[in-house]
Design a protein around this motif. Structure first.
Motif, short mmCIF file in Angstrom:
data_model
loop_
_atom_site.label_atom_id
_atom_site.label_comp_id
_atom_site.label_asym_id
_atom_site.label_seq_id
_atom_site.Cartn_x
_atom_site.Cartn_y
_atom_site.Cartn_z
N UNK A 91 0.82 -1.21 0.00
CA UNK A 91 0.00 0.00 0.00
C UNK A 91 0.86 1.26 0.00
N UNK A 92 1.97 1.23 0.77
CA UNK A 92 2.86 2.39 0.81
C UNK A 92 3.46 2.67 -0.55
N UNK A 98 12.15 9.41 -5.90
CA UNK A 98 11.03 10.09 -5.22
C UNK A 98 10.00 9.10 -4.71
N UNK A 99 9.77 8.01 -5.48
CA UNK A 99 8.81 6.99 -5.05
C UNK A 99 9.31 6.28 -3.80
N UNK A 100 10.58 5.88 -3.81
CA UNK A 100 11.15 5.21 -2.63
C UNK A 100 11.08 6.11 -1.40
N UNK A 101 11.40 7.37 -1.60
CA UNK A 101 11.40 8.35 -0.50
C UNK A 101 10.00 8.48 0.10
N UNK A 102 9.02 8.65 -0.77
CA UNK A 102 7.62 8.82 -0.35
C UNK A 102 7.11 7.56 0.34
N UNK A 103 7.43 6.40 -0.24
CA UNK A 103 6.95 5.13 0.33
C UNK A 103 7.52 4.89 1.72
N UNK A 104 8.79 5.22 1.92
CA UNK A 104 9.41 5.04 3.23
C UNK A 104 8.68 5.86 4.29
N UNK A 105 8.38 7.11 3.96
CA UNK A 105 7.67 7.97 4.91
C UNK A 105 6.28 7.43 5.21
N UNK A 106 5.58 6.99 4.19
CA UNK A 106 4.24 6.45 4.39
C UNK A 106 4.28 5.20 5.27
N UNK A 138 3.13 5.21 9.22
CA UNK A 138 1.88 4.44 9.43
C UNK A 138 0.70 5.04 8.74
N UNK A 139 0.91 5.80 7.64
CA UNK A 139 -0.22 6.40 6.94
C UNK A 139 -1.04 5.34 6.24
N UNK A 140 -2.33 5.53 6.29
CA UNK A 140 -3.24 4.60 5.61
C UNK A 140 -3.60 5.12 4.24
#
Length: 407
Positions: free
Chosen positions: A330-331, A393-401, A405-407
């Protein structure tokens, strides 16, 4: 392009990932026995120093002499989940250098593409994951838990690097893993399994003109190959086409007779060897498939008292499937949608990756990365420069999500 990453961050990371990819590609890391100029050591030590220079806790562990894994740790100091990024240091052989338009280890850039062995598989994506994690540090992004950078050797071989990584306990507390391989930034939630088998058929050496005085292993091997082709067709008919992985396959790859000594046209060899590259889908059970192969062999032996065969399993990796609702999937899915502004594509990996063994260890995996899926291992391998920036940018964003714990 549409991205939720600030323009200055995106531009900074774009330059960094291009530079790092260039440096990695220019260090040849084709594994060849006893070749100090063509193994993973130099690139692994370069990566280790690169991480240390950026304040990342770094460990270097020899899997076998001259073949080191690199592990980077970024710990938030706060309790939370652990996310693993995985990208290997080894590349396949460049083949005939003269067949390349540009030197395979030059990282030559032209018309928005970087050419060279490993640009696509997978030094470009290794650079993306390192750059993405460093970007979080530079921007002092808040997250919980920790990130592990798993940078193993030998993914293109028997994957001794990832096996050692797991054996040493590094994967024990990992909650999700992103496998950084060239998949056109498709969200790959499945991958085919692999069984590598060696089959030796033994006969009796004789003059080709007096065939009745020998036992020809080639006839026996030929009968087996025909039966294995029938089994492949039966499995494909039974299972149908997998939505992500297409068809299961049984592929004879190497045929050799005699196995030792010189071949002569007028000599019946005493030994024939074949290797099988078997690729499976999640609906297949490896033990059951092996049972079917053994049943064929037993039937052939019953029909021919001179059928002397030995089967050796060289490698056995099951197929994998991760639920689309798993947090790591999902992330990644949400990160792709946010960064690109487009609906992500679910897909599968046609081959096996280091992620297979992480999956076997109980870790949910998702495979994604920059690069045309059909380019790995080819002459004139390349990566699109802008795709490197997008993947970072995708890897960076996914790590933060994942770590927020963002849904």
């Amino acid at each position: 392009m549409k991205t939720n990453v600030e323009y200055d961050t995106y531009t900074r990371d774009r330059e960094a990932v291009i530079n790092l990819t260039t440096d990695l590609v220019r260090i040849p890391s084709v594994y060849r026995d006893n070749d100090p100029y063509g193994n993973e050591t130099k690139v692994a030590l370069y990566v280790a120093q690169y991480l240390r220079d950026r304040g990342i806790e770094t460990h270097v562990e020899e899997v076998i002499p001259g073949r080191p894994n690199v592990i980077g740790i970024v710990d938030s100091g706060k309790p939370g989940k652990t996310l693993l990024f995985e990208g290997h240091t080894d590349v396949v052989t460049e083949g005939d250098k003269d067949a390349w338009t540009y030197d395979p280890f030059s990282a030559h850039i032209v018309d928005g593409r970087m050419y060279g062995r490993g640009t696509n598989d997978t030094k470009g994506n290794l650079a993306c994951m390192i750059t993405a994690v460093h970007s979080l540090i530079q921007d002092k992004e808040e997250f919980t838990g920790k990130i592990i950078l798993c940078i193993p050797v030998d993914e293109e071989g028997l994957m001794i690097g990832i096996k050692h990584f797991i054996k040493q306990g590094w994967a024990n507390d990992v909650d999700g893993a992103i496998i950084c391989e060239p998949e056109e930034n498709n969200v790959c939630i499945a991958q085919r399994g692999a069984m590598r088998i060696r089959i030796d058929v033994y006969g009796k050496m004789a003059h080709g003109a007096i065939s009745w005085s020998g036992i020809n292993p080639n006839w026996r091997m030929a009968r087996l190959i025909v039966e294995l082709e029938k089994l492949e067709k039966e499995e494909q008919a039974r299972l149908g086409e997998d939505p992500y992985l297409k068809w299961p396959s049984i592929t004879p790859t190497i045929l050799q007779a005699p196995v030792k000594g010189d071949a002569q046209i007028n000599v019946i060899p005493d030994h024939c060897m074949m290797t099988l590259d078997i690729r499976t889908v999640p609906k297949q059970n490896h033990d059951e498939l092996l049972g079917k192969i053994n049943a064929i062999i037993q039937r052939l032996k019953e029909d021919d008292s001179d059928f002397n065969l030995e089967l050796t399993i060289l490698d056995n990796r099951p197929s994998t499937i991760t639920d689309a609702d798993d947090p790591v999937v999902k992330a990644i899915y949400d990160a792709v949608e946010s960064v690109t502004g487009e609906k992500p594509i679910y897909n599968g990996v046609p081959g096996a990756t280091d992620g297979t063994f992480l999956h076997m260890h109980g870790i949910p995996i998702v495979t994604i990365g920059a690069g045309d899926r059909d380019i790995p291992h080819q002459i004139n391998e390349y990566i699109d420069i802008e795709e490197l920036a997008v993947t970072t940018a995708i890897y960076r964003d996914a790590a933060l999500r994942f770590l927020k714990g963002e849904e």
